[in-house]
Write an enzyme that holds these catalytic residues in place. Structure first.
Site, PDB file in Angstrom:
ATOM      1  N   GLU A 138      -9.475  16.618  -8.451  1.00  0.00           N
ATOM      2  CA  GLU A 138     -10.300  15.496  -8.108  1.00  0.00           C
ATOM      3  C   GLU A 138     -11.917  15.669  -8.664  1.00  0.00           C
ATOM      4  O   GLU A 138     -12.387  14.726  -8.699  1.00  0.00           O
ATOM      5  CB  GLU A 138     -10.402  15.516  -6.517  1.00  0.00           C
ATOM      6  CG  GLU A 138     -10.341  14.102  -5.798  1.00  0.00           C
ATOM      7  CD  GLU A 138      -9.932  14.011  -4.507  1.00  0.00           C
ATOM      8  OE1 GLU A 138      -8.719  13.577  -4.298  1.00  0.00           O
ATOM      9  OE2 GLU A 138     -10.604  14.196  -3.701  1.00  0.00           O
ATOM     10  N   HIS A 194      11.405  32.283 -13.177  1.00  0.00           N
ATOM     11  CA  HIS A 194      12.940  31.610 -13.598  1.00  0.00           C
ATOM     12  C   HIS A 194      12.702  29.977 -13.792  1.00  0.00           C
ATOM     13  O   HIS A 194      14.075  29.543 -13.537  1.00  0.00           O
ATOM     14  CB  HIS A 194      13.736  32.050 -12.511  1.00  0.00           C
ATOM     15  CG  HIS A 194      13.833  33.539 -12.676  1.00  0.00           C
ATOM     16  ND1 HIS A 194      14.798  34.261 -13.060  1.00  0.00           N
ATOM     17  CD2 HIS A 194      13.099  34.553 -11.907  1.00  0.00           C
ATOM     18  CE1 HIS A 194      14.568  35.530 -12.993  1.00  0.00           C
ATOM     19  NE2 HIS A 194      13.542  35.745 -12.280  1.00  0.00           N
ATOM     20  N   LYS A 215      -7.843   3.670  -2.099  1.00  0.00           N
ATOM     21  CA  LYS A 215      -7.970   3.493  -0.590  1.00  0.00           C
ATOM     22  C   LYS A 215      -8.376   2.122  -0.230  1.00  0.00           C
ATOM     23  O   LYS A 215      -8.022   1.505   0.830  1.00  0.00           O
ATOM     24  CB  LYS A 215      -9.447   4.376  -0.077  1.00  0.00           C
ATOM     25  CG  LYS A 215      -9.052   6.086   0.160  1.00  0.00           C
ATOM     26  CD  LYS A 215     -10.183   6.669   0.617  1.00  0.00           C
ATOM     27  CE  LYS A 215      -9.930   8.076   0.861  1.00  0.00           C
ATOM     28  NZ  LYS A 215     -10.772   8.966   1.556  1.00  0.00           N
TER      29      LYS A 215
END
Ligand code: PA5
Length: 464
Positions: free
Chosen positions: A291, A320, A433
């Site tokens: 961000e 793995h 937002k």
């Protein structure tokens, strides 16, 4: 400073042409000075008030501890409602410093109430929370810097309503406390009206840089974490990051190495702790790195499209899963290992076990094995000429976690300064937002709704 930073494997001496040359570090003296002055010269100013967060007084710490103990003594569960920078600090510190299966421990063995940090609004998750907590004896810390975030406000409304129904309005008010910017935002107004206890967030401390403000400290106090030691560690790291010499300043050096690597096409930054307790530290890092540094324009207004995509990995589990890619895939990554010298437990692999298997393992400890695997992965990556460096933590304690959090914040701020971008804004997040407010029908967002609705989807590109 207890942490140690080994960047040998970022250098050409270890990884050949894929590494940074010592002369690159020396030649960039002016860039180091500019980045250093930008961050340290503005300490405590504007959006850089986060540098001051560890500097609270003993009296303030005592007050937080007393509040924390009071909640801890009466709560069956303690629930944080928040998202992004208002959640990731509490999550990673909970994970690092409390028992790895804290909530599953029997009540008597737990040093704090059950802890939940609700950083999503998945309806199933909210329903599931109601299945595992007793609302009547739970306490809720609503955390939002802006006081306007839809996710956090909706969670607050749901839980306040449930509390009022179960224990009545007067008692419900005692079960909610709010951490927000004093004098700003919808939540502050509601908290004042309802009479909730309010903890302030300084105006110049942004979400992802707020872990050592009340955003983190209030939950840590309830968790029973040694705040004083954590802030002591943060201050030690601050002192190390205030050294102007790049070769003595861990955050300035690694920020430079990351930025150089990014400019050379290494657009992915993997953080790989070798300790389960530090697994969510990688989430903290991912948010602050993504961000802060993912920006379209620099400070002069030039389009740059900067950023390094952060990726999280856990040692040894992801050996793995992802290490094959890190070792043989494109040369587009920098891997940061976080090594722990001494774990909180020592587990022996029995040498007298009669099972006719794994003789090479018998008599060793899991501690030896995990550290051998980390060194082996570092060796393999370096042999394949992949950029990597290691942060050594002697052990995971409040003090070293305070150092690590402060280091991540300084490293990010220095990287943003090297790139000449605004590290502290997030226009990309704000856009989402606002679009959410529009679609959910918030007053004042009518124009945004028209814009959102003007986007047409081509049905022929949808496979049904
Ligand atoms: O770092 C940031 O600024 C963001 O990630 C915010 O923390 C996040 O969007 C939540 O915002 P708020 O604390 O205002 O609810």
């Amino acid at each position: 400073m207890k942490l140690k930073f080994d960047y040998n494997n970022m250098m050409d001496s270890a990884i050949g042409a894929h590494g940074v040359k010592p002369s690159e570090i020396d030649k960039a003296a002016k860039a180091h000075e500019a980045a250093f002055n930008e961050v340290i010269g503005n300490s405590g100013k504007g959006w850089q008030e986060w540098t001051e967060t560890p500097m609270i007084s003993k009296a303030e710490i005592a007050e937080l501890n007393a509040f924390g103990k009071c909640v801890r003594d009466k709560a069956s569960s303690f629930v944080v409602l928040g998202i992004g920078g208002s959640a990731l600090g509490p999550i990673c510190v909970f994970n690092a410093l409390l028992h790895l299966h804290h909530n599953e421990l029997p009540e008597k063995a737990r040093k704090a109430p059950k802890i939940y940090v609700e950083d999503n609004i998945d309806p199933e998750r909210m329903a599931a929370l109601f299945d595992v907590i007793d609302v009547k004896t739970s306490y809720f810390n609503v955390i939002t810097k802006s006081g306007e975030t839809s996710e956090t406000l909706s969670q607050f409304l749901i839980l306040y309503n449930a509390l009022k129904k179960q224990i009545g309005e007067k008692a419900a008010k005692e079960h909610i406390f709010v951490t927000t910017t004093i004098g700003k935002g919808s939540l502050y107004a509601v908290a004042q009206k309802e009479g909730f206890k309010i903890f302030g967030i300084p105006s110049g401390v942004g979400g992802r840089f707020s872990v050592l403000s009340n955003v983190g400290l209030v939950p840590f106090a309830v968790m029973g974490i040694d705040i004083e030691s954590m802030l002591y560690g943060a201050k030690a790291m601050r002192a190390a990051c205030e050294k102007p010499d790049v070769k003595a300043n861990p955050a300035l050096m690694t920020a430079f190495l990351q930025v150089q690597s990014m400019k050379a096409g290494k657009n992915i930054s993997v953080v790989m702790p070798y300790a389960d307790g530090l697994k969510t530290m990688a989430d903290f890092y991912c948010q602050i790195w993504a961000e802060s540094l993912g920006k379209a324009v620099d400070k002069s207004g030039k389009t740059v499209y900067y950023g390094q995509t952060p990726a999280k990995s856990l040692g040894v589990t992801d050996q793995h899963s992802q290490v094959q890619l890190y070792t043989e895939g494109p040369f587009d990554k920098v891997v940061t290992f976080i090594a722990v010298d001494s774990f909180g437990a020592s587990v022996k692999i029995p040498s007298d076990e009669t099972a006719d298997i794994g003789d090479f393992l018998k008599g060793h400890t899991l501690n030896e094995l995990i550290n051998a695997e980390r060194k082996a992965t570092e060796f393999a990556l370096t042999k394949a000429e992949r950029s990597n460096y290691t942060i050594y933590m002697p052990e995971v304690t409040a003090e070293t976690v305070g150092e690590l959090l402060m280091y991540f914040m300084y490293e990010t701020a220095f990287a943003g300064a090297y790139l000449n971008i605004d590290t502290f804004n997030q226009p990309g997040v704000e856009e989402g937002k606002k679009a959410t407010f529009a679609m959910i029908g918030r007053k004042g967002y009518e124009e945004k709704l028209k814009e959102v609705n003007s986007v047409k989807k081509n049905d022929s590109y949808i496979i049904k």
